[in-house]
Write a protein that holds these residues in place. Structure first.
Motif, PDB file in Angstrom:
ATOM      1  N   ILE A 186      -6.356  28.586 -16.313  1.00 53.33           N
ATOM      2  CA  ILE A 186      -5.803  27.338 -15.757  1.00 53.33           C
ATOM      3  C   ILE A 186      -4.368  27.083 -16.201  1.00 53.33           C
ATOM      4  CG2 ILE A 186      -8.069  26.258 -15.556  1.00 53.33           C
ATOM      5  CD1 ILE A 186      -7.429  24.535 -17.985  1.00 53.33           C
ATOM      6  N   ASP A 187      -3.864  27.887 -17.119  1.00 57.41           N
ATOM      7  CA  ASP A 187      -2.540  27.580 -17.638  1.00 57.41           C
ATOM      8  C   ASP A 187      -1.628  28.812 -17.699  1.00 57.41           C
ATOM      9  OD1 ASP A 187      -0.365  26.451 -18.869  1.00 57.41           O
ATOM     10  OD2 ASP A 187      -1.413  25.713 -20.637  1.00 57.41           O
ATOM     11  N   SER A 188      -1.877  29.708 -18.671  1.00 58.61           N
ATOM     12  CA  SER A 188      -0.845  30.699 -18.971  1.00 58.61           C
ATOM     13  C   SER A 188      -0.648  31.770 -17.900  1.00 58.61           C
ATOM     14  CB  SER A 188      -1.123  31.361 -20.326  1.00 58.61           C
ATOM     15  OG  SER A 188      -2.368  31.982 -20.342  1.00 58.61           O
ATOM     16  N   ALA A 244      -9.113  21.266 -23.366  1.00 55.62           N
ATOM     17  CA  ALA A 244      -8.064  20.288 -23.687  1.00 55.62           C
ATOM     18  C   ALA A 244      -6.978  20.313 -22.601  1.00 55.62           C
ATOM     19  CB  ALA A 244      -7.466  20.590 -25.064  1.00 55.62           C
ATOM     20  N   GLU A 245      -6.641  21.511 -22.125  1.00 59.21           N
ATOM     21  CA  GLU A 245      -5.614  21.607 -21.072  1.00 59.21           C
ATOM     22  C   GLU A 245      -6.154  21.056 -19.745  1.00 59.21           C
ATOM     23  OE1 GLU A 245      -2.540  22.460 -21.755  1.00 59.21           O
ATOM     24  OE2 GLU A 245      -2.700  23.663 -23.602  1.00 59.21           O
ATOM     25  N   ALA A 246      -7.453  21.262 -19.489  1.00 60.42           N
ATOM     26  CA  ALA A 246      -8.044  20.736 -18.250  1.00 60.42           C
ATOM     27  C   ALA A 246      -7.990  19.205 -18.260  1.00 60.42           C
ATOM     28  CB  ALA A 246      -9.479  21.241 -18.097  1.00 60.42           C
ATOM     29  N   GLY A 275       0.911  15.532 -24.588  1.00 61.59           N
ATOM     30  CA  GLY A 275       0.136  15.812 -25.801  1.00 61.59           C
ATOM     31  C   GLY A 275       0.697  16.935 -26.652  1.00 61.59           C
ATOM     32  N   HIS A 276       1.723  17.631 -26.104  1.00 57.91           N
ATOM     33  CA  HIS A 276       2.186  18.842 -26.786  1.00 57.91           C
ATOM     34  C   HIS A 276       3.209  18.598 -27.888  1.00 57.91           C
ATOM     35  CE1 HIS A 276      -0.076  20.907 -23.743  1.00 57.91           C
ATOM     36  NE2 HIS A 276       0.299  22.100 -24.163  1.00 57.91           N
ATOM     37  N   THR A 277       4.031  17.517 -27.778  1.00 60.32           N
ATOM     38  CA  THR A 277       5.038  17.286 -28.826  1.00 60.32           C
ATOM     39  C   THR A 277       4.334  17.070 -30.159  1.00 60.32           C
ATOM     40  OG1 THR A 277       6.476  16.306 -27.170  1.00 60.32           O
ATOM     41  CG2 THR A 277       7.026  15.855 -29.468  1.00 60.32           C
ATOM     42  N   THR A 334      -6.465  24.710 -33.675  1.00 57.80           N
ATOM     43  CA  THR A 334      -6.039  25.530 -32.535  1.00 57.80           C
ATOM     44  C   THR A 334      -5.086  24.718 -31.644  1.00 57.80           C
ATOM     45  OG1 THR A 334      -7.827  24.749 -31.124  1.00 57.80           O
ATOM     46  CG2 THR A 334      -8.287  26.698 -32.494  1.00 57.80           C
ATOM     47  N   HIS A 335      -4.499  25.406 -30.662  1.00 55.02           N
ATOM     48  CA  HIS A 335      -3.577  24.748 -29.742  1.00 55.02           C
ATOM     49  C   HIS A 335      -4.280  23.602 -28.995  1.00 55.02           C
ATOM     50  CE1 HIS A 335      -0.278  24.216 -26.990  1.00 55.02           C
ATOM     51  NE2 HIS A 335      -1.078  24.414 -25.953  1.00 55.02           N
ATOM     52  N   GLY A 336      -5.482  23.888 -28.477  1.00 57.45           N
ATOM     53  CA  GLY A 336      -6.216  22.863 -27.721  1.00 57.45           C
ATOM     54  C   GLY A 336      -6.537  21.651 -28.588  1.00 57.45           C
ATOM     55  N   GLY A 393      -4.813  20.644 -31.111  1.00 56.64           N
ATOM     56  CA  GLY A 393      -3.543  19.941 -31.295  1.00 56.64           C
ATOM     57  C   GLY A 393      -3.200  19.089 -30.078  1.00 56.64           C
ATOM     58  N   VAL A 394      -3.374  19.678 -28.898  1.00 58.27           N
ATOM     59  CA  VAL A 394      -3.051  18.947 -27.660  1.00 58.27           C
ATOM     60  C   VAL A 394      -3.970  17.726 -27.511  1.00 58.27           C
ATOM     61  CG1 VAL A 394      -3.075  19.125 -25.129  1.00 58.27           C
ATOM     62  CG2 VAL A 394      -2.099  20.973 -26.509  1.00 58.27           C
ATOM     63  N   ALA A 395      -5.264  17.923 -27.818  1.00 57.08           N
ATOM     64  CA  ALA A 395      -6.220  16.808 -27.709  1.00 57.08           C
ATOM     65  C   ALA A 395      -5.790  15.667 -28.635  1.00 57.08           C
ATOM     66  CB  ALA A 395      -7.631  17.300 -28.065  1.00 57.08           C
TER      67      ALA A 395
END
Ligand SMILES: NC(=O)c1ccc[n+]([C@@H]2O[C@H](COP(=O)([O-])OP(=O)(O)OC[C@H]3O[C@@H](n4cnc5c(N)ncnc54)[C@H](O)[C@@H]3O)[C@@H](O)[C@H]2O)c1
Ligand SMILES: [Zn+2]
Length: 347
Positions: free
Chosen positions: A135-137, A183-185, A243-245, A260-262, A264-266
């Motif tokens: 869904i992302d990269s 988290a990205e979804a 959510g990424h900053t 993890t990245h997800g 962090g984003v959450a």
């Protein structure tokens, strides 16, 4: 099968179909006359899926070779990049051949950058096997490797020639890696599509597989729309950074281990939403993230986190942009000085 046409400088299709791994050879044959296919993958994905891909490619007349590297972010480096280039050369891959990235975002990023660099550019196909990669990269054309100075600091814009998403591959993911992609979804729902958000909030880590293809399709379609408007990341694409900053700051604080990245984003989405939005919205966001075992905040003191927010090597450093969703499905980009951002986050 569902198809999404991505209309970037080099247009391509994203195919979403269960079991498409078994027929990938035919799909790839429809876009290339290549005689050889170089498959790049990691050890885990190789064990699970490489044979299916090789069988399908061979049946469509491709002569296959495989390069496998150890799984994990620590492989997304200059050494493995060099090994991939040597492998392509040793196997006489020419500009008319095809390179295939089979795996998660790590495989996609390093393979894409290798495909952009080797012979100044060879076509490559993404076969993403994690939810994050699907869904992302794999869509959008950003490719990269990490160097000592930071993650993703060396790379190129290189659109794939095709993306093949087989959601059946997601069944073998660990719950942690599936959560990471969720988290990205959730992010896509928050920034663009309340219906998508509702679909996600009405499921959980076990039941989401029932609506996986629908969810993947909607997420990719949002990314397509954003990327088509801003292929080279000069402005609008920034809304994908909701959510990424703060998320990157949390990942950085943990030195990219444990969190993890997800995750962090959450946590990042929750921190900014708590600060700026109605409690109803932050309540829904948190309840939704909890369904997927994702964090809804952090115990790290703001004063320790904020120094990590302004460390973005890709942008000028006296100001930063953050994204806020005051209603579910609508995102705004807000540009402030680092000083202003620190002040309002600390209040
Ligand atoms: N290019 C972009 O636009 C973009 C966007 C977001 C993230 N990324 C990058 O993506 C990377 C993270 O991607 P990721 O989360 O997919 O990580 P990853 O590629 O490391 O995959 C996570 C783990 O899952 C395993 N795996 C992959 N597919 C599997 C399957 N079907 N079944 C079982 N195990 C499987 C892998 O071997 C790995 O151990 C980061 O390097 C990040 O920088 C790039
Ligand atoms: Zn992300």
């Amino acid at each position: 099968m569902k198809t999404i046409h991505v209309n970037t400088s080099h247009p391509y299709n994203v195919l979403i179909e269960r079991n498409s791994l078994e027929s990938c050879g035919g799909y790839i044959r429809s876009i290339t006359q290549a005689s050889r296919a170089a498959i790049i993958t990691d050890d885990i994905v190789c064990r699970l899926y490489a044979q299916t891909v090789v069988d399908s490619l061979s049946a469509s007349g491709f002569d296959c070779c495989i390069f496998t590297f150890p799984h994990g972010e620590q492989s997304k480096n200059l050494t493995v990049f060099g090994q991939i280039l040597d492998f392509l050369c040793e196997n006489n891959i020419t500009r008319s051949d095809i390179i295939i990235a089979l795996g998660g975002g790590v495989v996609g990023d390093i393979t894409g950058f290798s495909a952009a660099s080797y012979l100044r550019g060879v076509d490559f196909v993404q076969i993403p096997t994690t939810l994050l990669a699907q869904i992302d990269s794999s869509v959008g054309g950003k490719t990269a490797i990490d160097i000592k100075g930071g993650k993703n600091l060396v790379g190129a814009f290189k659109q794939p020639a095709m993306v093949i998403c087989d959601s059946n591959t997601l069944i073998t993911l660990s719950p942690e890696i599936l959560s990471d992609g969720m988290a990205e979804a959730v992010k896509y729902g928050m920034i663009r599509d309340e219906k998508l958000f509702e679909l996600i909030e009405n499921h959980n880590l076990d039941t989401i597989h029932e609506v996986m293809d629908e969810m993947i399709y909607t997420c990719i379609d949002i990314k397509r729309d954003v990327v088509e408007h801003d292929e080279f990341d000069r402005g609008e694409r920034m809304i994908l950074n909701f959510g990424h900053t703060l998320g990157h700051a949390i990942e950085g604080w943990y030195k990219y281990t444990d969190f993890t990245h997800g995750m962090g984003v959450a946590a990042g989405m929750c921190l900014i939403t708590d600060k700026l939005c109605d409690s109803e919205i932050s309540g829904r966001l948190k309840a939704c993230l909890k369904n997927y075992s994702l964090p809804t905040g952090t115990d790290i003191p703001m004063s320790e986190l904020l120094p990590f927010c302004s460390k973005d090597k890709k942008r000028e450093s006296d100001s930063l942009s953050y994204i806020v969703c005051r209603t579910i499905g609508k995102a705004e980009i807000v540009r402030v000085t680092v000083e202003e951002f620190n002040k309002f986050m600390e209040d």
